[in-house]
Design a protein around this motif. Structure first.
Motif, PDB file in Angstrom:
ATOM      1  N   GLU A  29       0.816  -1.222   0.000  1.00  0.00           N
ATOM      2  CA  GLU A  29       0.000   0.000   0.000  1.00  0.00           C
ATOM      3  C   GLU A  29       0.850   1.272   0.000  1.00  0.00           C
ATOM      4  O   GLU A  29       0.326   2.358   0.181  1.00  0.00           O
ATOM      5  N   GLN A  30       2.146   1.117  -0.193  1.00  0.00           N
ATOM      6  CA  GLN A  30       3.070   2.250  -0.172  1.00  0.00           C
ATOM      7  C   GLN A  30       2.944   3.050   1.122  1.00  0.00           C
ATOM      8  O   GLN A  30       2.829   4.277   1.108  1.00  0.00           O
ATOM      9  N   GLY A  31       2.966   2.304   2.216  1.00  0.00           N
ATOM     10  CA  GLY A  31       2.881   2.932   3.531  1.00  0.00           C
ATOM     11  C   GLY A  31       4.148   3.661   3.919  1.00  0.00           C
ATOM     12  O   GLY A  31       4.110   4.632   4.664  1.00  0.00           O
ATOM     13  N   GLY A  32       5.287   3.182   3.425  1.00  0.00           N
ATOM     14  CA  GLY A  32       6.536   3.923   3.596  1.00  0.00           C
ATOM     15  C   GLY A  32       7.466   3.452   4.694  1.00  0.00           C
ATOM     16  O   GLY A  32       8.509   4.076   4.910  1.00  0.00           O
ATOM     17  N   ILE A  33       7.146   2.382   5.408  1.00  0.00           N
ATOM     18  CA  ILE A  33       8.067   1.906   6.446  1.00  0.00           C
ATOM     19  C   ILE A  33       9.366   1.462   5.770  1.00  0.00           C
ATOM     20  O   ILE A  33       9.336   0.659   4.830  1.00  0.00           O
ATOM     21  N   PRO A  34      10.521   1.984   6.216  1.00  0.00           N
ATOM     22  CA  PRO A  34      11.806   1.613   5.599  1.00  0.00           C
ATOM     23  C   PRO A  34      12.104   0.124   5.792  1.00  0.00           C
ATOM     24  O   PRO A  34      11.745  -0.451   6.822  1.00  0.00           O
ATOM     25  N   PHE A  35      12.760  -0.487   4.826  1.00  0.00           N
ATOM     26  CA  PHE A  35      13.120  -1.900   4.966  1.00  0.00           C
ATOM     27  C   PHE A  35      14.260  -2.213   4.003  1.00  0.00           C
ATOM     28  O   PHE A  35      14.508  -1.472   3.047  1.00  0.00           O
ATOM     29  N   LYS A  36      14.955  -3.323   4.286  1.00  0.00           N
ATOM     30  CA  LYS A  36      15.959  -3.829   3.342  1.00  0.00           C
ATOM     31  C   LYS A  36      15.750  -5.315   3.124  1.00  0.00           C
ATOM     32  O   LYS A  36      15.416  -5.753   2.042  1.00  0.00           O
ATOM     33  N   CYS A  37      15.945  -6.084   4.197  1.00  0.00           N
ATOM     34  CA  CYS A  37      15.988  -7.536   3.988  1.00  0.00           C
ATOM     35  C   CYS A  37      14.607  -8.193   3.963  1.00  0.00           C
ATOM     36  O   CYS A  37      14.414  -9.196   3.290  1.00  0.00           O
TER      37      CYS A  37
END
Ligand code: FES
Length: 92
Positions: A29-37
């Protein structure tokens, strides 16, 4: 349905199925919580459940590697390891 509010993204609010993974909803939903793995390793998805911590599931061992007891008391979770069963508001 449960409502997830992304406070650090202008309060964007979306609906999700009960027991949804918080990071998956954020990505979809393109909420925007940063993430990588996306797999509980990097710690990037650290976020704070400002409201509705009682609607999140049990803290995982992987989260304890990145979050102190104090963090957990304050409502911090790792989004990729967190499933929500009711309405939550999250910041990061
Ligand atoms: S995205 Fe890496 S730990 Fe959650």
């Amino acid at each position: 349905m449960v409502q997830i509010t992304f406070l650090s993204n202008g309060g964007k609010s979306v609906d999700a199925s009960p027991n949804s993974n918080l990071l998956r909803v954020s990505i979809r939903e393109q909420g925007g919580i940063p993430f990588k793995c996306g797999g509980g390793l990097c710690g990037t998805c650290r976020c704070k459940i400002e409201h509705g911590i009682e609607h999140t599931d049990t803290v995982k061992m992987k989260e304890r590697r990145h979050l102190s007891e104090e963090d957990l008391r304050e409502g911090y979770r790792m989004a990729c390891q967190t499933f929500v069963s009711g309405d939550v508001s999250v910041s990061w």
